[in-house]
Design a protein around this motif. Structure first.
Motif, PDB file in Angstrom:
ATOM      1  N   ASN A   1       0.824  -1.203   0.000  1.00 60.48           N
ATOM      2  CA  ASN A   1       0.000   0.000   0.000  1.00 60.48           C
ATOM      3  C   ASN A   1       0.864   1.262   0.000  1.00 60.48           C
ATOM      4  N   LYS A   2       1.931   1.227   0.827  1.00 65.24           N
ATOM      5  CA  LYS A   2       2.820   2.388   0.868  1.00 65.24           C
ATOM      6  C   LYS A   2       3.499   2.612  -0.472  1.00 65.24           C
ATOM      7  N   VAL A   3       3.978   1.518  -1.072  1.00 68.85           N
ATOM      8  CA  VAL A   3       4.639   1.628  -2.374  1.00 68.85           C
ATOM      9  C   VAL A   3       3.649   2.151  -3.416  1.00 68.85           C
ATOM     10  N   SER A   4       2.415   1.667  -3.387  1.00 67.21           N
ATOM     11  CA  SER A   4       1.397   2.111  -4.339  1.00 67.21           C
ATOM     12  C   SER A   4       1.101   3.593  -4.169  1.00 67.21           C
ATOM     13  N   ARG A   5       0.992   4.061  -2.924  1.00 67.90           N
ATOM     14  CA  ARG A   5       0.725   5.490  -2.694  1.00 67.90           C
ATOM     15  C   ARG A   5       1.864   6.351  -3.217  1.00 67.90           C
ATOM     16  N   ASP A   6       3.109   5.901  -2.962  1.00 65.13           N
ATOM     17  CA  ASP A   6       4.260   6.655  -3.456  1.00 65.13           C
ATOM     18  C   ASP A   6       4.278   6.719  -4.970  1.00 65.13           C
ATOM     19  N   GLU A   7       3.910   5.599  -5.608  1.00 67.83           N
ATOM     20  CA  GLU A   7       3.889   5.580  -7.079  1.00 67.83           C
ATOM     21  C   GLU A   7       2.827   6.524  -7.615  1.00 67.83           C
ATOM     22  N   ARG A   8       1.667   6.594  -6.938  1.00 68.23           N
ATOM     23  CA  ARG A   8       0.616   7.509  -7.384  1.00 68.23           C
ATOM     24  C   ARG A   8       1.045   8.959  -7.235  1.00 68.23           C
ATOM     25  N   LYS A   9       1.773   9.240  -6.141  1.00 67.42           N
ATOM     26  CA  LYS A   9       2.273  10.604  -5.952  1.00 67.42           C
ATOM     27  C   LYS A   9       3.232  10.988  -7.064  1.00 67.42           C
ATOM     28  N   LEU A  10       4.107  10.053  -7.418  1.00 70.25           N
ATOM     29  CA  LEU A  10       5.070  10.334  -8.488  1.00 70.25           C
ATOM     30  C   LEU A  10       4.354  10.528  -9.812  1.00 70.25           C
ATOM     31  N   ASP A  11       3.327   9.736 -10.059  1.00 66.63           N
ATOM     32  CA  ASP A  11       2.556   9.895 -11.282  1.00 66.63           C
ATOM     33  C   ASP A  11       1.909  11.271 -11.330  1.00 66.63           C
ATOM     34  N   GLY A  12       1.416  11.746 -10.204  1.00 63.79           N
ATOM     35  CA  GLY A  12       0.793  13.060 -10.147  1.00 63.79           C
ATOM     36  C   GLY A  12       1.793  14.155 -10.421  1.00 63.79           C
TER      37      GLY A  12
END
Length: 436
Positions: free
Chosen positions: A420-431
């Motif tokens: 979940n943490k990795v997924s949130r970080d990836e979404r932030k980077l995508d943004g």
């Protein structure tokens, strides 16, 4: 010597490990006032005090005298180094004075500490002037026990500590019972103890096949006994003496007991040297023993010496799941020295991945470190997933199903959280990428 060997072989072949005691001990008046030649041949004399007669053997070892690799006179200057052991075992601070030590070893009619177990031989050693003295008191029948114990009490009067090997839980409780049965009552402070069974187990229970005194003295003190009578045969030989009156049955028991007392003195020197930071075999120690020695020294307040050994240990290259790596890493983690713990965890983790029944503790520690300290979530996730894989592989051999299931559940929870943490970080980077 060949006669002694033949006798021992016959006794080992007996149907019972101990010969039965005679139905009744010979009364005092039937014993000869003079000793048979078999006693005099090994220096045993008939002693007497206000409580009656008993047998006494006394051997003086002028210093310097070496038993194994240690010279016994060395304890005269090193006894104070044993203070940490005395304080840990007794909770007090009575100074350890070499001339106030009594090295104690008994030979008894049985194995328990109950009232039916009688010490028929009490051996003890002490320093007197420039010599180490060994004395051995023996009873020929129950009527002489009070005289033997009276003599022991006299020798104990000016002593502060009993030096033994399992004496705190065997020799002294047996003697204390006999004092009570002979009419004495407790008064004053009990003697302090320096029981070397406990430090021996702390250092060598994982590296020696046994922590029996005979195994320790051969492996660590360089003592080699020839034609020795095992202590387990002492009761049988004593009962044979009671049956036929032949003193030669006890010759080997005297020799065995004497060597035990000398070994206690040599072992005292050995531990004194360790506590002085002068152990001369560190380089040749197995890693497990080196770790246990360092941990033991640290427990006794020798932090600088312990730290030097720990550092030497981390420099070693050792294949496989070396068991000492995890507790040493835990020590460094507790001290906040993660830079020293990390390489130990990594080495242990690498070895675990090749093991048939792998331990997962290092992988879990690395997952926690990379998640909470280094903030490398992908690395933390990798170690957590590997830990679960190893846990599944190990689970095939595990017997405790509840523990196995709890372990897997904890890892699955950790992995889900990290994903979940990795997924949130990836979404932030995508943004961020979208905005730019």
């Amino acid at each position: 010597m060949s006669g002694l060997r033949d006798k021992l072989n016959r006794l080992r072949g007996a149907s019972s490990p101990e010969a039965p005691a005679p139905k009744s001990a010979p009364p005092a008046e039937t014993l000869q006032p003079e000793l048979p030649t078999g006693f005099g041949a090994i220096g045993v004399e008939l002693a007497k005090n206000e409580a009656g007669p008993f047998l006494l053997r006394r051997i003086a070892y002028p210093l310097p005298f070496r038993h194994g690799k240690h010279e016994l006179g060395e304890l005269l200057t090193r006894a104070g180094s044993l203070q940490p052991i005395a304080e840990r075992q007794n909770g007090g601070s009575v100074p350890v004075d070499p001339y106030r030590l009594l090295f104690l070893d008994t030979e008894t009619t049985g194995l328990g500490v109950g009232t039916g177990n009688v010490p028929f031989m009490v051996g003890f050693g002490y320093y007197a002037g420039n010599a180490f003295i060994v004395e051995q008191a023996v009873i020929r029948h129950p009527g002489e026990e009070r005289a033997m114990l009276t003599y022991l009490l006299e020798r104990m009067k000016d002593k502060s500590h009993l030096v033994s090997y399992n004496g705190r839980t065997f020799d002294w409780p047996v003697l204390a019972n006999r004092f009570i049965l002979n009419g004495w009552r407790k008064s004053g402070q009990p003697p302090g103890h320096l029981d070397f069974l406990h430090p021996s187990r702390a250092l060598w229970r994982k590296t020696l096949p046994s922590c029996r005194l005979s195994a320790v003295e051969e492996a660590r003190l360089g003592v080699r006994r020839e034609e020795d009578v095992p202590g387990s045969l002492a009761p049988t030989l004593y009962f044979q003496y009671l049956s036929d009156g032949n003193p030669e049955h006890l010759h080997g028991v005297y020799a065995h007991n004497e060597k035990d007392i000398l070994t206690l003195a040599s072992l005292s020197v050995h531990f004194g040297r360790l506590l002085d930071g002068e152990g001369d075999e560190e380089a040749s120690m197995e890693s497990e023993e080196l770790f246990r020695t360092a941990a033991w020294l640290e427990q006794h307040g020798l932090t600088e010496v312990a730290e030097r050994l720990f550092e030497r240990l981390t420099e070693r290259e050792e294949a496989g799941e070396a068991g000492w790596r995890l507790p040493l890493a835990a020590r460094y983690k507790k001290a906040g020295r993660l830079e020293r713990a990390l390489p130990l965890w990594r080495k242990f983790a690498d070895a675990a991945e090749e093991a048939a029944a792998p331990a997962i503790e290092a992988h879990v520690e690395l997952a926690m470190y990379y998640e909470h300290r280094d903030k490398q979530l992908l690395m933390a996730l990798t170690y957590a997933e590997k830990a679960l894989e190893l846990a599944v592989r190990r689970g095939v051999l595990a017997r405790d199903k509840a523990k196995r299931d709890a372990e897997r559940a904890a890892l699955q929870h950790r992995i889900a959280r990290l994903r979940n943490k990795v997924s949130r970080d990836e979404r932030k980077l995508d943004g961020i990428d979208t905005n730019t």
